[in-house]
Design an enzyme around this catalytic site. Sequence first.
Site, PDB file in Angstrom:
ATOM      1  N   CYS A  74      28.409  14.872 -45.507  1.00 52.74           N
ATOM      2  CA  CYS A  74      29.867  14.389 -44.768  1.00 52.74           C
ATOM      3  C   CYS A  74      29.842  13.352 -45.589  1.00 52.74           C
ATOM      4  CB  CYS A  74      29.357  14.056 -43.484  1.00 52.74           C
ATOM      5  SG  CYS A  74      31.579  12.972 -43.494  1.00 52.74           S
ATOM      6  N   GLU A 121      28.540  22.260 -39.188  1.00 48.57           N
ATOM      7  CA  GLU A 121      28.193  21.027 -38.310  1.00 48.57           C
ATOM      8  C   GLU A 121      27.954  20.470 -39.258  1.00 48.57           C
ATOM      9  OE1 GLU A 121      24.409  19.117 -37.221  1.00 48.57           O
ATOM     10  OE2 GLU A 121      25.073  20.509 -39.443  1.00 48.57           O
ATOM     11  N   ARG A 165      21.041  14.049 -29.382  1.00 46.34           N
ATOM     12  CA  ARG A 165      21.428  14.454 -30.731  1.00 46.34           C
ATOM     13  C   ARG A 165      22.618  15.071 -30.359  1.00 46.34           C
ATOM     14  NH1 ARG A 165      18.339  15.050 -35.322  1.00 46.34           N
ATOM     15  NH2 ARG A 165      19.310  16.291 -36.994  1.00 46.34           N
ATOM     16  N   ARG A 167      25.864  15.622 -32.201  1.00 42.46           N
ATOM     17  CA  ARG A 167      27.068  16.750 -33.523  1.00 42.46           C
ATOM     18  C   ARG A 167      27.769  17.916 -33.619  1.00 42.46           C
ATOM     19  NH1 ARG A 167      23.201  13.984 -35.156  1.00 42.46           N
ATOM     20  NH2 ARG A 167      21.601  14.347 -37.168  1.00 42.46           N
TER      21      ARG A 167
END
Length: 335
Positions: A74, A121, A165, A167
Amino acid sequence: MDALLYRFIDLFAGIGGIRLAFDPYGQCVFTSEWDNKAKETYEANFGEKPDGDITQINEHHIPDHDILLAGFPCQPFSLAGVSKKNSLGRQHGFLDETQGTLFFDIARIIKAKQPQAFLLENVKNLRSHDKGKTYKVIKKVLEEELGYTVYDAVINAKGLVPQSRERIYIVGFRKPITFEFPDIPEQGPSLRSILEENVPEKYTLTDNLWAYLQAYKEKHSKKGNGFGFGLADPDSYSRTLSARYYKDGSEILIPQGEGKNPRRLTPRECARLQGFPETFKIEVSDTAAYKQFGNSVSVPVVSRIAEKMIQAIEKDEPVKKEPELLTDRKIKAAQ
């Protein structure tokens, strides 16, 4: 179409976590990854060395493919230049708004190659980055400029691996077809299930490092901050494994009983924490391995998404449109 005939490409491939999930459904025909150490691990496991920096690769030189895969970093989007183009009276598309970011490279490849589907992702904060503007631009490019039907979901892997986690997964189809993300269990395996029995002493924290981490945590807790190490509960799940784990391992420390300092996870335990198979080869240094697994994906989550994507393509069920509401104008026109 035979499920074994899907051709896919693996962009920002890392060590191949996303590829592992899609290998059962076809053939990887192109890979790109810029980090040399990650390339070493990828080649050791898949027998091929990825191409380099995707920003330097002509999209027309990439083989035709059915599915594009990308765990892209990102980056802040620079919208500078759009106002300049407006002032000059020049046309611009949403694609221009992403120039200078790595998402732009994904978009230009999708535009040129028109795959049946894609899976992207990223960190869950992509949705909220820059007050939501970044993700709004991404959605505009994928849906309005490239014409794909797009689905997204934030998924926590802790129901499949012993790690919290979260995502964001973005799935798109060239045809307007129905897709549903997989259901992930609330409760998953315990951290204890992935721990090795005989761990070398080098993974135990030194007295100096352990004292430093405890003092650091105490200093910040007095200020009301939550910074500091994370002593994991072996019967529960861990914090998120990050690429910085190689520095001191502080986010996931394993207790070792009374009188002994806690220890870091071993690289093999990190691989297990991300759901990589036992056969996955780790031939790089511990430092490189920690970075690679911290940057990778939870393989079991992506495997379930891959299965759902293939099913959606093969079912080819059109998106159900909401019934159109009749406005006053339409009612009068119909009379």
